[in-house]
Every structure is written in C-alpha cells, then in structure tokens.
Motif scaffolding. Structure first.
Motif, mmCIF file in Angstrom:
data_model
loop_
_atom_site.group_PDB
_atom_site.id
_atom_site.type_symbol
_atom_site.label_atom_id
_atom_site.label_comp_id
_atom_site.label_asym_id
_atom_site.label_seq_id
_atom_site.Cartn_x
_atom_site.Cartn_y
_atom_site.Cartn_z
ATOM 1 N N THR A 5 -51.212 17.217 -3.895
ATOM 2 C CA THR A 5 -50.211 17.031 -4.936
ATOM 3 C C THR A 5 -48.812 17.088 -4.342
ATOM 4 O O THR A 5 -48.595 17.671 -3.279
ATOM 5 C CB THR A 5 -50.331 18.116 -6.028
ATOM 6 N N MET A 6 -47.882 16.460 -5.032
ATOM 7 C CA MET A 6 -46.470 16.543 -4.674
ATOM 8 C C MET A 6 -45.679 16.965 -5.903
ATOM 9 O O MET A 6 -46.045 16.661 -7.037
ATOM 10 C CB MET A 6 -45.937 15.215 -4.142
ATOM 11 N N THR A 44 -45.811 12.255 -13.114
ATOM 12 C CA THR A 44 -45.978 12.940 -14.387
ATOM 13 C C THR A 44 -44.833 13.933 -14.555
ATOM 14 O O THR A 44 -44.631 14.790 -13.694
ATOM 15 C CB THR A 44 -47.323 13.679 -14.459
ATOM 16 N N LYS A 45 -44.099 13.814 -15.672
ATOM 17 C CA LYS A 45 -42.978 14.711 -15.915
ATOM 18 C C LYS A 45 -43.492 16.021 -16.488
ATOM 19 O O LYS A 45 -44.126 16.052 -17.539
ATOM 20 C CB LYS A 45 -41.986 14.061 -16.888
ATOM 21 N N THR A 46 -43.210 17.131 -15.791
ATOM 22 C CA THR A 46 -43.688 18.447 -16.215
ATOM 23 C C THR A 46 -42.580 19.343 -16.746
ATOM 24 O O THR A 46 -42.858 20.355 -17.363
ATOM 25 C CB THR A 46 -44.389 19.151 -15.045
ATOM 26 N N ALA A 93 -47.225 14.476 -8.895
ATOM 27 C CA ALA A 93 -48.103 13.326 -8.681
ATOM 28 C C ALA A 93 -49.257 13.748 -7.789
ATOM 29 O O ALA A 93 -49.160 14.718 -7.036
ATOM 30 C CB ALA A 93 -47.346 12.164 -8.047
ATOM 31 N N VAL A 94 -50.351 13.004 -7.876
ATOM 32 C CA VAL A 94 -51.519 13.208 -7.025
ATOM 33 C C VAL A 94 -51.501 12.136 -5.940
ATOM 34 O O VAL A 94 -51.374 10.943 -6.239
ATOM 35 C CB VAL A 94 -52.825 13.137 -7.836
ATOM 36 N N ILE A 110 -44.889 19.093 -0.772
ATOM 37 C CA ILE A 110 -46.258 18.593 -0.658
ATOM 38 C C ILE A 110 -47.207 19.780 -0.699
ATOM 39 O O ILE A 110 -47.042 20.740 0.057
ATOM 40 C CB ILE A 110 -46.467 17.789 0.646
ATOM 41 N N GLY A 111 -48.207 19.728 -1.578
ATOM 42 C CA GLY A 111 -49.143 20.832 -1.726
ATOM 43 C C GLY A 111 -50.236 20.825 -0.666
ATOM 44 O O GLY A 111 -50.254 20.001 0.254
ATOM 45 N N GLU A 112 -51.158 21.757 -0.790
ATOM 46 C CA GLU A 112 -52.290 21.860 0.126
ATOM 47 C C GLU A 112 -53.392 20.883 -0.290
ATOM 48 O O GLU A 112 -53.474 20.460 -1.438
ATOM 49 C CB GLU A 112 -52.844 23.285 0.137
#
Length: 255
Positions: free
Chosen positions: A69-70, A95-97, A104-105, A59-61
């Motif tokens: 974001t995750m 979303t595949k990166t 994902a958001v 999990i992002g900031e």
C-alpha cells in the motif's frame, strides 16, 4: 554680556533641537507607515505566489510479497487544482481517506511518481521507489554434472522456493521428477540422460524460472536455449543435405 544675547543663543539651541526632533519623527513615520508595511505586504505576496504544494509519500510493507500500500498526505496553502499519481507511467487508482490523505494498493515494483499543482499554479513533482514485492523467480546456481547426475542449488530471498513445483523435461520426456530435494540447503539432483535438460521451478507467489542446462553445466535462458536448438537444427540440416549430395554423386558415378 547682555540678556538679549543670552536669550538669542538659547532660542537658537532650542530651534536646532526642534528641527532634529522633527526630522527624526519624519524618518520614523516613513519607516513605520511606508517602508515596513511595503516589505511585509510584498513578502506575503511573494510567499503566496511562490508557495508550492508538498506531500508525504509512504510505501507500506509487503504482507504477501504480491501487493503493498501507499499513502499520500498533501500539505498546501492553496487547494490542489490537479494531481496525478503513476507507477512506472501507469495511473494509480487512489482512495481518499481524509481531507488531504489518499491511499492506493500497488501490485508491482517500480517508481511511484506524484505530480501536484496548486490553485496558484505552482507545481511540485516527487517520487518514491517500490522494491519490496517479489517479482523475480528463483535462481538456479552452481550447476554440476557428475556420472550422469545433475546437481544445482536453488535460491530465492523473498517469498521462497516452492519445492513442490520442481520438474524437468528433455526432447523425449515431458516431465522428469528430481532424484532428490534437500530443502535445508536448496540442493536438487536430476538424472541427466540427454544432452540438454530444462529445469522448471516456481517460488511461493508463482514466479517461474525455466533454465536449460547443457552437458557442460552451462545455464541457458529460454531465448538462449531456443537459439542453440535452432543452430543445432540448422547444422543437422546441412549435414543431411551434404550426405544427400554425396549419395547422389555416388549414384551418378556408378551409372
């Protein structure tokens, strides 16, 4: 002792040694060509059958306290047959990166749950908590009423209080501005002329607090304030009904 006897003993010794070497050779043959391959093959089969997919969930900031974001990185010996990602039961759009990386958001706090099912049927479920977004309004604390002036302290530990949104209202006035605002301490004062005064304030991302303060300095949420107003209205109605009955009785007595 005859030479024949000595030769017989030597031959018997050689025969015993030969039988011993033959038995040892048979044991090694069974071990190398049957037992060990059996163990290795069955171990590989066991690993392949029971290999469950794994994943790293990060999990992002929260840059603006409203979204984060995750990132999900999948680790699996087999292709993934089924995958679901939810936030408090609601499906998350991924979303595949990269080949095995998804992002994902996220727009709310809650529990992110990931379910992975590999091609061999093995399943793995894991989760991560999201609690860095600001989804709570400011707190109204330490309410005090002195000489008709209400004072209280505002507190918001995430995005912060938006002091420009503070106002109050009562039964007669739809908008009452504060007497004073101290942004350094969070102390706010209002002129309190009526019995109850409702305070409205938002934080920097729009979460609104709406609290009704009584003459005793009690803080009531909207549901409690509505219940109190309904109770007071019922009491006023009963009082009016009692006065009407008394007036009617007085008229009858006069007649």
């Amino acid at each position: 002792m005859s030479p024949y006897t000595n030769n017989s003993r030597q031959n018997r010794g050689r025969g015993g040694s030969s039988r011993h070497d033959s038995g040892r050779s048979d044991f090694m043959t069974v071990l190398l060509f049957y037992v060990l391959p059996f163990i290795v093959v069955n171990s590989i089969i066991f690993i392949l059958v029971t290999a469950a997919p794994k994943g790293d969930l990060t999990i992002g900031e929260a840059d603006n306290f409203t979204t984060t974001t995750m990132e999900l990185k999948i680790k699996s010996l087999f292709p993934i047959k089924a995958m679901t990602v939810t936030l408090d039961g609601n499906e998350v759009e991924l979303t595949k990166t990269a080949s095995k990386t998804y992002t994902a958001v996220l727009g709310s706090n809650g529990t992110v749950k990931v379910s992975l099912t590999a091609f061999n049927g093995m399943k793995n479920v894991f989760s991560e908590q999201v609690n860095i977004l600001d989804d709570t309004p400011p707190d109204i604390k330490d309410s005090i009423i002195e000489d008709g002036v209400l004072s209280f302290r505002l507190e918001d530990t995430q995005s912060g209080v938006n002091y420009d949104t503070i106002y109050a209202y009562d039964d007669d006035t739809p908008e009452i501005l504060p007497l004073s605002i101290d942004r350094s301490t969070g102390i706010i004062t209002f002129d309190m002329q009526k019995e109850n005064l409702t305070i409205c304030v938002k934080d920097q991302v729009g979460n609104e607090a709406r609290v009704t303060i009584t003459p005793k300095g009690e803080n009531l949420n909207p549901e409690e304030a509505a219940a109190l107003a309904s109770q007071e209205a019922a009491q006023d109605s009963d009082a009016a009904s009692g006065e009407s009955k008394e007036d009617q009785t007085g008229l009858e007595s006069a007649e």
